[in-house]
Design a protein around this motif. Structure first.
Motif, PDB file in Angstrom:
ATOM      1  N   GLY A 194       1.216   9.240  -1.545  1.00 24.03           N
ATOM      2  CA  GLY A 194       0.529  10.029  -0.528  1.00 24.03           C
ATOM      3  C   GLY A 194       0.686   9.460   0.872  1.00 24.03           C
ATOM      4  N   LYS A 240       3.091   1.966  -1.967  1.00 21.53           N
ATOM      5  CA  LYS A 240       3.361   2.414  -3.331  1.00 21.53           C
ATOM      6  C   LYS A 240       2.744   3.776  -3.586  1.00 21.53           C
ATOM      7  CE  LYS A 240       4.065  -1.814  -6.032  1.00 21.53           C
ATOM      8  NZ  LYS A 240       3.541  -2.613  -7.169  1.00 21.53           N
ATOM      9  N   ASP A 241       1.621   4.050  -2.921  1.00 19.60           N
ATOM     10  CA  ASP A 241       0.953   5.344  -3.041  1.00 19.60           C
ATOM     11  C   ASP A 241       1.847   6.412  -2.408  1.00 19.60           C
ATOM     12  OD1 ASP A 241      -0.656   7.534  -3.097  1.00 19.60           O
ATOM     13  OD2 ASP A 241      -2.253   6.693  -1.844  1.00 19.60           O
ATOM     14  N   GLU A 276       0.820  -1.207   0.000  1.00 18.58           N
ATOM     15  CA  GLU A 276       0.000   0.000   0.000  1.00 18.58           C
ATOM     16  C   GLU A 276       0.862   1.269   0.000  1.00 18.58           C
ATOM     17  OE1 GLU A 276      -2.668  -0.124   3.252  1.00 18.58           O
ATOM     18  OE2 GLU A 276      -3.742  -1.926   2.565  1.00 18.58           O
TER      19      GLU A 276
END
Length: 435
Positions: free
Chosen positions: A395, A392-393, A390
């Motif tokens: 943000g 990878k985002d 997760e």
């Protein structure tokens, strides 16, 4: 023909030729425990009106020869499916071109030869996958506003006349240049240092000359054992320029964001430039257009100078404070294609910075380690090795490992993982890392 080195006092004299000349010289210097050190020196020229015209002539002739050779080489391939080599072009076509185009007689022979050699180098980069197909040079772009000449029989040298510094260039003569602060001609080009080539560039109304220098230095001894505290790792970013540290500590380097700082003034100057009279057909503008163009060029030059100053100082501190430096092999070319990040990525200029770090480390016999761009440094928990996809985002700036419960700051965790992978790569290279 092999390259040999003979020592005359404290100066080495080389004889012979080789395709990879630097490697051949280093091999010849091995018995002496020395190596060749190549570096560059950029000087600001102060040419008079006549010299400006002569420099423009040299640049124009080099651009003409580059475009001519590229065009002839493309046409030759289309006709014969063969390659028009540089040596063949020099021997067969140069004499004919000099007769056909009289202005080439005004040009330095080495400047014309270097122009076609650059095209051949561009072809090799294209076939090796490192660059796009060679393009024709334009006087409206930087690549078409420079020429390179080679040193032979002392035709390029620094001189002093009436207490002022000059550089002698072939076909141009003595040209004034700005002597850097706290420098002398002897410190710019020390005893035993040779000038191999000079590249003159025109940027707006400014002329600079880049000297390719070569000297012989004692070969630095490669370290076989380093302390883990002397190994630095860096996670490069946009919000922060980098998070640099070692085991148990890190330091955040703020991103200076040069373009953002100058954005308002640069936009105002560019708007002013766009309102001035300019003829697209003749590529000429009014006097007010020229004044506005100079202001835009000065602002852009200031941005570039600030960036280079910051990167030189930071890279020097890194090179002097560690024995090995680890970072990621960034896919900068791919990042620039992202329209939302392209300006920021271009402004931060990681590639230029890492190049500075690399050569400053290698001069001292230290190690520059690049971790594969496919290594998931941000996703892996540096404590237990759990991979959280997760993250990878981009943000996600903080996360907690579901396996061991460790709280992670994205950049610090990436730095720790790059450090661990860098230490592993050092071990593969035969370097022992002591705790």
């Amino acid at each position: 023909m092999a390259v040999t080195a003979t020592k005359n006092g404290d100066i080495f004299i080389f004889s012979g030729r080789a395709y990879h000349i630097t490697e051949a010289k280093n091999k010849a210097l091995e018995p002496y425990g020395c190596m060749v050190h190549d570096y560059g020196l950029v000087l600001e020229l102060v040419p008079d009106a006549g010299q400006r015209q002569s420099l423009a002539q040299q640049i124009g002739n080099a651009r003409f020869m580059r475009n001519r050779y590229l065009n002839d080489r493309i046409a030759y391939y289309e006709e014969t499916k063969g390659t028009l080599s540089v040596n063949e072009y020099k021997s067969k076509h140069f004499p004919e071109l000099r007769k056909e185009f009289g202005f080439l007689q005004l040009s330095d022979k080495f400047a014309l030869e270097s122009a076609v050699e650059h095209v051949d180098a561009a072809y090799k980069n294209f076939f090796s996958g490192r660059a796009a197909f060679p393009k024709f040079a334009s006087k409206w772009k930087p690549a078409g506003n420079s020429y390179t000449t080679k040193q032979t029989n002392g035709n390029i040298r620094l001189e002093e006349a009436d207490g002022l510094p000059y550089i002698r260039l072939p076909k141009i003569g003595l040209v004034r240049f700005v002597l850097p602060r706290k420098q002398t001609l002897q410190t710019l080009v020390p005893h035993g240092t040779s000038i191999l080539a000079a590249t003159v560039k025109k940027k707006g109304d400014r002329y600079t000359v880049s000297l390719q220098l070569e000297t012989v230095i004692t070969s630095p001894a490669k370290m076989v054992q380093v302390s883990i505290q002397d190994v630095l790792a860096a996670d490069m970013g946009l919000k922060l320029f980098a998070v640099i540290g070692s085991q148990g500590w890190e330091k955040e380097i703020p991103n200076p964001r040069w373009i953002r700082k100058h954005e308002k003034r640069l936009r105002r100057l560019q708007k002013s430039l766009s309102r001035k009279k300019y003829d697209q057909k003749t590529h000429t503008g009014s006097r007010n257009w020229e004044k506005a163009r100079r202001k835009v060029a000065a602002e852009q030059r200031k941005i570039a100078d600030q960036r280079k100053d910051f990167q030189h100082k930071l890279s020097r501190r890194i090179a002097d404070s560690c024995s090995a430096f680890c970072c990621e092999d960034l896919n900068i070319r791919g990042m620039v294609k992202n329209q939302h990040l392209s300006n920021e990525v271009s402004s931060v200029s990681w590639g230029q910075f890492l190049t500075m770090v690399k050569y400053k480390l290698e001069r001292q016999g230290k190690y520059f380690i690049q971790v594969s761009r496919w290594y998931p440094s941000s996703q892996v928990c540096s404590c237990c090795g759990y991979r959280n996809r997760e993250v990878k985002d981009l943000g996600v700036r903080q996360w907690t490992c579901p396996e061991c419960g460790t709280y992670h700051d994205r950049d610090i965790n990436a730095k720790d993982n790059i450090l661990a992978e860098g230490i592993r790569l050092l071990g593969e290279a035969g370097v022992s890392v002591a705790a």
